[in-house]
Motif scaffolding. Structure first.
Motif, PDB file in Angstrom:
ATOM      1  N   ASP A 263       0.813  -1.221   0.000  1.00 28.95           N
ATOM      2  CA  ASP A 263       0.000   0.000   0.000  1.00 28.95           C
ATOM      3  C   ASP A 263       0.847   1.272   0.000  1.00 28.95           C
ATOM      4  O   ASP A 263       0.660   2.175   0.823  1.00 28.95           O
ATOM      5  N   SER A 264       1.797   1.365  -0.905  1.00 35.90           N
ATOM      6  CA  SER A 264       2.635   2.562  -1.084  1.00 35.90           C
ATOM      7  C   SER A 264       3.524   2.849   0.118  1.00 35.90           C
ATOM      8  O   SER A 264       3.995   3.976   0.284  1.00 35.90           O
ATOM      9  N   VAL A 265       3.739   1.869   0.973  1.00 36.90           N
ATOM     10  CA  VAL A 265       4.641   2.026   2.117  1.00 36.90           C
ATOM     11  C   VAL A 265       5.725   0.960   2.045  1.00 36.90           C
ATOM     12  O   VAL A 265       5.429  -0.222   1.873  1.00 36.90           O
ATOM     13  N   LEU A 266       6.965   1.387   2.133  1.00 37.67           N
ATOM     14  CA  LEU A 266       8.101   0.476   2.157  1.00 37.67           C
ATOM     15  C   LEU A 266       8.719   0.504   3.548  1.00 37.67           C
ATOM     16  O   LEU A 266       9.185   1.549   4.000  1.00 37.67           O
ATOM     17  N   MET A 267       8.686  -0.637   4.227  1.00 43.22           N
ATOM     18  CA  MET A 267       9.334  -0.776   5.537  1.00 43.22           C
ATOM     19  C   MET A 267      10.648  -1.520   5.348  1.00 43.22           C
ATOM     20  O   MET A 267      10.693  -2.551   4.679  1.00 43.22           O
ATOM     21  N   VAL A 268      11.712  -0.978   5.925  1.00 48.08           N
ATOM     22  CA  VAL A 268      13.035  -1.584   5.791  1.00 48.08           C
ATOM     23  C   VAL A 268      13.655  -1.742   7.172  1.00 48.08           C
ATOM     24  O   VAL A 268      13.697  -0.783   7.956  1.00 48.08           O
ATOM     25  N   HIS A 283       9.269   4.449   4.026  1.00 48.88           N
ATOM     26  CA  HIS A 283       9.240   5.357   2.891  1.00 48.88           C
ATOM     27  C   HIS A 283       7.877   5.263   2.209  1.00 48.88           C
ATOM     28  O   HIS A 283       7.266   4.192   2.144  1.00 48.88           O
ATOM     29  N   SER A 284       7.425   6.389   1.687  1.00 52.96           N
ATOM     30  CA  SER A 284       6.195   6.422   0.906  1.00 52.96           C
ATOM     31  C   SER A 284       6.573   6.287  -0.563  1.00 52.96           C
ATOM     32  O   SER A 284       7.111   7.214  -1.167  1.00 52.96           O
ATOM     33  N   ILE A 285       6.311   5.117  -1.136  1.00 52.57           N
ATOM     34  CA  ILE A 285       6.713   4.841  -2.505  1.00 52.57           C
ATOM     35  C   ILE A 285       5.776   3.791  -3.096  1.00 52.57           C
ATOM     36  O   ILE A 285       5.453   2.794  -2.453  1.00 52.57           O
ATOM     37  N   THR A 286       5.310   4.041  -4.308  1.00 50.00           N
ATOM     38  CA  THR A 286       4.389   3.097  -4.951  1.00 50.00           C
ATOM     39  C   THR A 286       5.172   1.920  -5.530  1.00 50.00           C
ATOM     40  O   THR A 286       6.398   1.967  -5.684  1.00 50.00           O
ATOM     41  N   LEU A 287       4.423   0.873  -5.890  1.00 42.79           N
ATOM     42  CA  LEU A 287       5.059  -0.300  -6.485  1.00 42.79           C
ATOM     43  C   LEU A 287       5.681   0.046  -7.834  1.00 42.79           C
ATOM     44  O   LEU A 287       6.767  -0.441  -8.164  1.00 42.79           O
ATOM     45  N   ASP A 288       5.027   0.916  -8.616  1.00 36.99           N
ATOM     46  CA  ASP A 288       5.590   1.324  -9.904  1.00 36.99           C
ATOM     47  C   ASP A 288       6.925   2.035  -9.726  1.00 36.99           C
ATOM     48  O   ASP A 288       7.885   1.785 -10.456  1.00 36.99           O
ATOM     49  N   ASN A 289       6.989   2.937  -8.746  1.00 34.67           N
ATOM     50  CA  ASN A 289       8.246   3.636  -8.496  1.00 34.67           C
ATOM     51  C   ASN A 289       9.295   2.704  -7.908  1.00 34.67           C
ATOM     52  O   ASN A 289      10.495   2.880  -8.131  1.00 34.67           O
ATOM     53  N   ASN A 291       9.724  -0.223  -8.813  1.00 36.70           N
ATOM     54  CA  ASN A 291      10.266  -0.978  -9.940  1.00 36.70           C
ATOM     55  C   ASN A 291      11.368  -0.226 -10.670  1.00 36.70           C
ATOM     56  O   ASN A 291      12.147  -0.814 -11.402  1.00 36.70           O
ATOM     57  N   GLU A 292      11.389   1.104 -10.521  1.00 33.33           N
ATOM     58  CA  GLU A 292      12.339   1.908 -11.278  1.00 33.33           C
ATOM     59  C   GLU A 292      13.741   1.809 -10.688  1.00 33.33           C
ATOM     60  O   GLU A 292      13.929   1.904  -9.480  1.00 33.33           O
ATOM     61  N   LYS A 293      14.680   1.628 -11.577  1.00 30.65           N
ATOM     62  CA  LYS A 293      16.067   1.528 -11.133  1.00 30.65           C
ATOM     63  C   LYS A 293      16.530   2.852 -10.542  1.00 30.65           C
ATOM     64  O   LYS A 293      16.313   3.908 -11.116  1.00 30.65           O
ATOM     65  N   GLY A 294      17.136   2.782  -9.389  1.00 31.85           N
ATOM     66  CA  GLY A 294      17.630   3.980  -8.737  1.00 31.85           C
ATOM     67  C   GLY A 294      16.640   4.632  -7.796  1.00 31.85           C
ATOM     68  O   GLY A 294      16.978   5.581  -7.100  1.00 31.85           O
ATOM     69  N   SER A 295      15.387   4.145  -7.767  1.00 34.51           N
ATOM     70  CA  SER A 295      14.399   4.759  -6.885  1.00 34.51           C
ATOM     71  C   SER A 295      14.746   4.483  -5.425  1.00 34.51           C
ATOM     72  O   SER A 295      14.670   5.361  -4.580  1.00 34.51           O
ATOM     73  N   TYR A 296      15.100   3.234  -5.152  1.00 36.27           N
ATOM     74  CA  TYR A 296      15.528   2.880  -3.800  1.00 36.27           C
ATOM     75  C   TYR A 296      16.261   1.550  -3.920  1.00 36.27           C
ATOM     76  O   TYR A 296      15.728   0.590  -4.465  1.00 36.27           O
ATOM     77  N   GLU A 297      17.476   1.496  -3.420  1.00 35.26           N
ATOM     78  CA  GLU A 297      18.274   0.282  -3.541  1.00 35.26           C
ATOM     79  C   GLU A 297      18.457  -0.351  -2.166  1.00 35.26           C
ATOM     80  O   GLU A 297      18.636   0.340  -1.168  1.00 35.26           O
ATOM     81  N   MET A 298      18.383  -1.686  -2.141  1.00 36.00           N
ATOM     82  CA  MET A 298      18.598  -2.413  -0.889  1.00 36.00           C
ATOM     83  C   MET A 298      19.301  -3.723  -1.211  1.00 36.00           C
ATOM     84  O   MET A 298      19.263  -4.217  -2.339  1.00 36.00           O
ATOM     85  N   ASP A 299      19.942  -4.287  -0.199  1.00 36.36           N
ATOM     86  CA  ASP A 299      20.704  -5.518  -0.394  1.00 36.36           C
ATOM     87  C   ASP A 299      19.942  -6.761   0.034  1.00 36.36           C
ATOM     88  O   ASP A 299      20.246  -7.862  -0.423  1.00 36.36           O
ATOM     89  N   GLY A 300      18.998  -6.600   0.932  1.00 36.80           N
ATOM     90  CA  GLY A 300      18.308  -7.761   1.476  1.00 36.80           C
ATOM     91  C   GLY A 300      17.074  -8.158   0.696  1.00 36.80           C
ATOM     92  O   GLY A 300      16.686  -7.515  -0.273  1.00 36.80           O
ATOM     93  N   PRO A 301      16.429  -9.240   1.117  1.00 38.19           N
ATOM     94  CA  PRO A 301      15.221  -9.718   0.424  1.00 38.19           C
ATOM     95  C   PRO A 301      14.054  -8.751   0.584  1.00 38.19           C
ATOM     96  O   PRO A 301      13.972  -7.997   1.550  1.00 38.19           O
ATOM     97  N   LEU A 302      13.157  -8.801  -0.380  1.00 36.45           N
ATOM     98  CA  LEU A 302      11.993  -7.922  -0.405  1.00 36.45           C
ATOM     99  C   LEU A 302      10.731  -8.769  -0.498  1.00 36.45           C
ATOM    100  O   LEU A 302      10.590  -9.586  -1.398  1.00 36.45           O
ATOM    101  N   VAL A 303       9.822  -8.562   0.447  1.00 34.49           N
ATOM    102  CA  VAL A 303       8.517  -9.224   0.428  1.00 34.49           C
ATOM    103  C   VAL A 303       7.484  -8.199  -0.040  1.00 34.49           C
ATOM    104  O   VAL A 303       7.394  -7.107   0.518  1.00 34.49           O
ATOM    105  N   ILE A 304       6.725  -8.544  -1.072  1.00 31.01           N
ATOM    106  CA  ILE A 304       5.770  -7.610  -1.671  1.00 31.01           C
ATOM    107  C   ILE A 304       4.359  -8.138  -1.514  1.00 31.01           C
ATOM    108  O   ILE A 304       4.080  -9.287  -1.847  1.00 31.01           O
ATOM    109  N   ARG A 314       8.249  -5.384 -12.303  1.00 38.91           N
ATOM    110  CA  ARG A 314       9.207  -5.410 -13.410  1.00 38.91           C
ATOM    111  C   ARG A 314      10.632  -5.674 -12.927  1.00 38.91           C
ATOM    112  O   ARG A 314      11.201  -6.703 -13.243  1.00 38.91           O
ATOM    113  N   ARG A 315      11.185  -4.731 -12.178  1.00 41.92           N
ATOM    114  CA  ARG A 315      12.577  -4.860 -11.730  1.00 41.92           C
ATOM    115  C   ARG A 315      12.675  -4.339 -10.308  1.00 41.92           C
ATOM    116  O   ARG A 315      13.062  -3.192 -10.081  1.00 41.92           O
TER     117      ARG A 315
END
Length: 400
Positions: A263-268, A283-289, A291-304, A314-315
């Motif tokens: 729901d447009s919230v990224l918890m890290v 962070h407040s970020i949509t799923l489309d954003n 997907n964009e390279k450089g929007s937010y980078e992380m090293d660990g696993p991501l659960v969506i 996409r990516r």
């Protein structure tokens, strides 16, 4: 003289014969010419009729072309109007989305993420309940109250005739995925059910193994998608994946970063190597954003937890693995780009729940007063399950 006259008569007769032959040939020629002229007149008449027919057909075709061109003009007008409406609706949607983002209470989300980390990393309390135990509901309520006060998860193994049916993990607060808009009507959001079949355990362990893998420069990343028909607890199972990842964060052979998007919230959750503490970001970020390279980078696993209207993943910005769920209706749309990329894509199939597990689920939820409008009492031996075989071989469980 008579002889000359006879010769002259003979010549005149020959001349007469020749004239008769010429006259016959001339008559024949005239007859042929007359027949030819009649045929030409007939041909010209037929040609005239064909030309008239062609001109009539041409007029009809031209009339149809004019009608089609008029329809095309009308459609072009409608298309232009529809495009204008779509643009206006898109602007309104973007404005509403921006307004919704501005209303996201990130401090509150961060506080919740901190509470989640605490009770997910605490050692859970354990107990076993038998379906036929008349005092099971009282025992469960008392144990749940104590665990809430201690900020711990209560793991309840529900058995029937000594055979374990499933586990119920009761948290002090709502499980993360149950807080989403997609699960808005869900009852018993503090209760997470875990199936105990080898297939379910294998799917869980395979997912954890895949998502822990870190790719090289974003390539060869692992993506696991839980696939199945709608409403069979696929999203619920992702709570288990997130729980185990957070419970083992920064342990040996486990990632130091874990992220969760919904729901447009990224918890890290990030391990700080300097202090040894777990840092929490929201962070407040949509799923489309995302997907964009450089929007937010992380090293660990991501659960969506993808929204119902999600177009595709996409990516994702994680260099490690990604875990998400999708119904069989949306799988081709959700993963069409992932299948073309450098990801290692794995589909984990989820099947409907068995009848015995459904009984155990209802028993637990009823004991915790989570089933609104359903009164079954304590006589569980009278609860029946009607199993209907569908045309495609599936099973539907109806309470009676």
């Amino acid at each position: 003289q008579e002889s000359k006259l006879r010769d002259q008569e003979s010549k005149l007769r020959d001349q007469e014969s020749k004239l008769r032959d010429e006259l016959r040939d001339q008559k024949k020629f005239l007859r042929n010419r007359l027949d030819q002229e009649k045929n030409e007149e007939k041909y010209e008449e037929e040609m005239r009729k064909l030309v008239e027919k062609y001109e009539e057909e041409s007029r009809k075709v031209q009339a149809q072309i004019e009608k089609v061109e008029a329809k095309i003009v009308t459609l072009d007008t409608r298309i232009a109007e529809t495009q204008k409406e779509i643009q206006e609706m898109t602007k309104k949607l973007e404005a509403a989305q921006d307004s919704a983002w501005s209303k996201i209470d990130l401090p509150n989300q961060r506080a919740y993420a901190k509470r989640v980390l605490t009770w997910m990393r605490n050692t859970p309390e354990k107990m076993t309940l038998e379906l036929g135990d008349m005092k099971a509901a009282e025992k469960l309520k008392e144990a749940t109250k104590q665990c809430e006060q201690a900020n711990k998860i209560l793991t309840v193994t529900i058995s029937k005739d000594g055979v374990e049916q499933l586990k119920a993990h009761i948290a002090p607060d709502e499980w993360p995925i149950f807080r989403g808009q997609k699960q808005e009507g869900c009852q018993g959001k503090k209760v997470l059910f875990q199936r105990l079949r080898p297939a379910d355990e294998g799917r869980l362990q395979h997912t954890l193994k895949k998502v822990k893998t870190v790719g090289v420069d974003g390539d060869n990343r692992q993506c696991v998608i839980w696939l199945g028909v709608p409403a069979i607890a696929k999203s619920s199972g992702m709570n288990m994946v997130l729980w185990i990842l957070l419970n083992n964060i920064h342990k040996e052979d486990w990632p130091s970063d874990v992220a969760f998007h919904m729901d447009s919230v990224l918890m890290v959750w990030k391990h700080n190597p300097t202090t040894g503490n777990i840092l929490i970001e929201c962070h407040s970020i949509t799923l489309d954003n995302l997907n964009e390279k450089g929007s937010y980078e992380m090293d660990g696993p991501l659960v969506i937890e993808a929204p119902e209207n999600a177009t595709e993943v996409r990516r994702p910005c994680s260099r490690a693995g990604v875990a998400l769920t999708t119904s069989s209706r949306h799988a081709d749309v959700m993963t069409k780009t992932l299948m073309k990329g450098t990801h290692s894509l794995t589909y984990a199939l989820c099947d409907p729940w068995e009848a015995e597990a459904c009984i155990a689920m209802a028993f637990c939820l009823h004991a915790l007063n989570c089933l609104e409008g359903l009164s079954l009492g304590n006589e569980w031996e009278k609860v029946q399950i009607k199993i209907e075989e569908s045309e495609v071989g599936g099973r539907a469980f109806l309470w009676t």
